[in-house]
Enzyme design. Structure first.
Site, PDB file in Angstrom:
ATOM      1  N   ASN A 164       1.030   8.757 -14.591  1.00 18.03           N
ATOM      2  CA  ASN A 164       2.314   9.416 -14.354  1.00 18.03           C
ATOM      3  C   ASN A 164       3.205   9.141 -15.566  1.00 18.03           C
ATOM      4  OD1 ASN A 164       4.740  10.400 -13.478  1.00 18.03           O
ATOM      5  ND2 ASN A 164       5.008   8.941 -11.802  1.00 18.03           N
ATOM      6  N   TRP A 165       3.348  10.141 -16.403  1.00 19.27           N
ATOM      7  CA  TRP A 165       4.140   9.949 -17.632  1.00 19.27           C
ATOM      8  C   TRP A 165       5.635   9.967 -17.366  1.00 19.27           C
ATOM      9  CZ3 TRP A 165       1.667  13.169 -22.238  1.00 19.27           C
ATOM     10  CH2 TRP A 165       0.487  12.528 -22.651  1.00 19.27           C
ATOM     11  N   LYS A 166       6.048  10.352 -16.176  1.00 18.08           N
ATOM     12  CA  LYS A 166       7.477  10.430 -15.849  1.00 18.08           C
ATOM     13  C   LYS A 166       8.201  11.253 -16.933  1.00 18.08           C
ATOM     14  CE  LYS A 166       6.916   6.190 -13.280  1.00 18.08           C
ATOM     15  NZ  LYS A 166       7.491   4.968 -12.766  1.00 18.08           N
ATOM     16  N   HIS A 217       7.424  10.741  -4.856  1.00 16.77           N
ATOM     17  CA  HIS A 217       7.532   9.523  -5.664  1.00 16.77           C
ATOM     18  C   HIS A 217       8.870   8.854  -5.345  1.00 16.77           C
ATOM     19  CE1 HIS A 217       7.865   6.800  -9.036  1.00 16.77           C
ATOM     20  NE2 HIS A 217       6.561   6.948  -9.210  1.00 16.77           N
ATOM     21  N   GLU A 221      10.989   7.544  -7.140  1.00 14.13           N
ATOM     22  CA  GLU A 221      12.087   7.930  -8.034  1.00 14.13           C
ATOM     23  C   GLU A 221      12.721   9.249  -7.584  1.00 14.13           C
ATOM     24  OE1 GLU A 221       9.907   7.413 -11.678  1.00 14.13           O
ATOM     25  OE2 GLU A 221       9.961   5.249 -11.352  1.00 14.13           O
ATOM     26  N   GLU A 227       3.049   2.629  -3.412  1.00 11.89           N
ATOM     27  CA  GLU A 227       3.812   2.105  -4.543  1.00 11.89           C
ATOM     28  C   GLU A 227       5.005   1.307  -4.011  1.00 11.89           C
ATOM     29  OE1 GLU A 227       3.169   4.385  -8.474  1.00 11.89           O
ATOM     30  OE2 GLU A 227       4.773   5.358  -7.391  1.00 11.89           O
ATOM     31  N   GLY A 278       7.768  -0.512 -12.517  1.00 12.36           N
ATOM     32  CA  GLY A 278       8.470  -0.690 -13.789  1.00 12.36           C
ATOM     33  C   GLY A 278       9.126  -2.049 -13.939  1.00 12.36           C
ATOM     34  N   SER A 307       3.368  -1.454 -11.777  1.00 10.55           N
ATOM     35  CA  SER A 307       3.051  -2.421 -12.841  1.00 10.55           C
ATOM     36  C   SER A 307       1.549  -2.671 -12.998  1.00 10.55           C
ATOM     37  CB  SER A 307       3.805  -3.734 -12.615  1.00 10.55           C
ATOM     38  OG  SER A 307       5.200  -3.511 -12.699  1.00 10.55           O
ATOM     39  N   GLY A 359       2.113   4.057 -14.396  1.00 12.09           N
ATOM     40  CA  GLY A 359       3.283   4.574 -15.102  1.00 12.09           C
ATOM     41  C   GLY A 359       3.274   4.120 -16.551  1.00 12.09           C
ATOM     42  N   GLY A 360       4.022   3.074 -16.856  1.00 14.21           N
ATOM     43  CA  GLY A 360       4.222   2.612 -18.230  1.00 14.21           C
ATOM     44  C   GLY A 360       2.926   2.430 -19.019  1.00 14.21           C
TER      45      GLY A 360
HETATM   46  P1  13P Z   1       4.814   1.472 -13.586  1.00 17.14           P
HETATM   47  O1  13P Z   1       3.297   1.451 -13.758  1.00 17.14           O
HETATM   48  O2  13P Z   1       5.536   1.674 -14.866  1.00 17.14           O
HETATM   49  O3  13P Z   1       5.277   0.288 -12.796  1.00 17.14           O
HETATM   50  O4  13P Z   1       5.146   2.764 -12.704  1.00 17.14           O
HETATM   51  C1  13P Z   1       4.458   2.960 -11.515  1.00 17.14           C
HETATM   52  C2  13P Z   1       4.742   4.316 -11.023  1.00 17.14           C
HETATM   53  O5  13P Z   1       5.834   4.596 -10.564  1.00 17.14           O
HETATM   54  C3  13P Z   1       3.674   5.327 -11.132  1.00 17.14           C
HETATM   55  O6  13P Z   1       3.978   6.466 -10.397  1.00 17.14           O
END
Ligand code: 13P
Length: 254
Positions: free
Chosen positions: A9-11, A97, A99, A168, A174, A213, A234-235
């Site tokens: 997930n590149w957000k 998600h 977010e 999640e 994050g 994470s 994510g990251g």
């Molecule tokens: P991180 O891996 O950066 O914690 O993000 C997780 C996430 O929200 C993937 O959708």
């Protein structure tokens, strides 16, 4: 056997040049590997789907959206429909998600409708669920997650066995704090139990991913856990070496 998935997930990240470099590095890194039972899915910002679709020819990666409208078309400014995601090569889409639940006040019922629309458009929804730290600390975690899943069951009925869930925990996103293997397994077993209460087949069939994470050095142990069928990253998906290591570690897990 359940499907195993690693989802990037590149957000709100990426740009034309970055995407090109990432694709060529991922393509090199994944070239020699036969991904028998693993699907690798990239969810970039929607505006880059066309570029990435064009770069995807030799790479064993599928595309996904980060969100989808619950509407098919019409006067819904800023939305992206399921048909549009399909046209741009997507097989999957994230929905719900945290977010979006937190920043855009998306409620369980809307998330369920988005999952339903995604299925109707031929996309597989990856439905994100999870609790805040406050909900966990006050003992409400299971009730919160149960309600998030129940809304989807009520809306999809038997089609529920066609979706993917992602657990999640919001406090792990994050933050660098990963749920321990025991915490993750406990939550995943709970989610599977809720699905099993609806139908045994659904509990057995639906893949449940872990996100929060995830890094190269914790991917393998998480994937070795009985009820974790994949990872939502994510990251770490923004660094090709780290993401490749996560994909490779899934080959050495159960
Ligand atoms: P991180 O891996 O950066 O914690 O993000 C997780 C996430 O929200 C993937 O959708």
């Amino acid at each position: 056997m359940r499907k195993k998935l690693i989802v990037a997930n590149w957000k709100l990240n990426g740009n034309w040049a970055f995407n090109e470099v990432m694709m060529s590095e991922l393509s090199l890194g994944l070239k020699e590997v036969q991904w028998h039972d693993l699907e690798i899915i990239l969810c970039p910002p929607a505006v880059y789907l066309q570029q990435l679709n064009g770069l995807m020819t030799d790479v064993p990666i599928l595309l996904g959206g980060q969100d989808v409208s619950e509407q098919f078309f019409g006067a819904y400014t800023g939305e992206t429909s399921g048909q549009m995601l399909k046209e741009f090569g997507c097989r999957y889409t994230l929905v719900g998600h945290s977010e979006r639940r937190v920043r855009h006040q998306e409620q369980n019922e809307l998330v369920a409708l988005k999952a339903k629309t995604a299925l109707a458009c031929g996309l597989i929804p990856i439905i994100c669920v999870g609790e805040t730290l406050e909900e966990r600390d006050s003992g409400k975690m299971n009730a919160v997650i149960q309600q998030q899943i129940q809304s989807v069951i009520d809306c999809l009925k038997d089609d529920i066995s066609e979706v993917v869930f992602a657990y999640e925990p919001i406090w792990a996103i994050g933050t660098g704090i990963t749920a321990t293997v025991d915490q993750a397994q406990e939550a995943h077993a709970f989610i599977r139990g809720v699905l099993q209460q609806y139908s045994e087949l659904c509990g057995q069939k639906v893949s449940i991913l872990y996100g929060g994470s995830v890094k190269a050095d914790n991917a393998q142990v998480l994937l070795g856990t009985p009820d974790i069928d994949g990872l939502l990253v994510g990251g770490s998906s923004l660094m090709s070496s780290e993401f490749l290591a996560i994909c490779l570690s899934s080959l050495n897990s159960k």
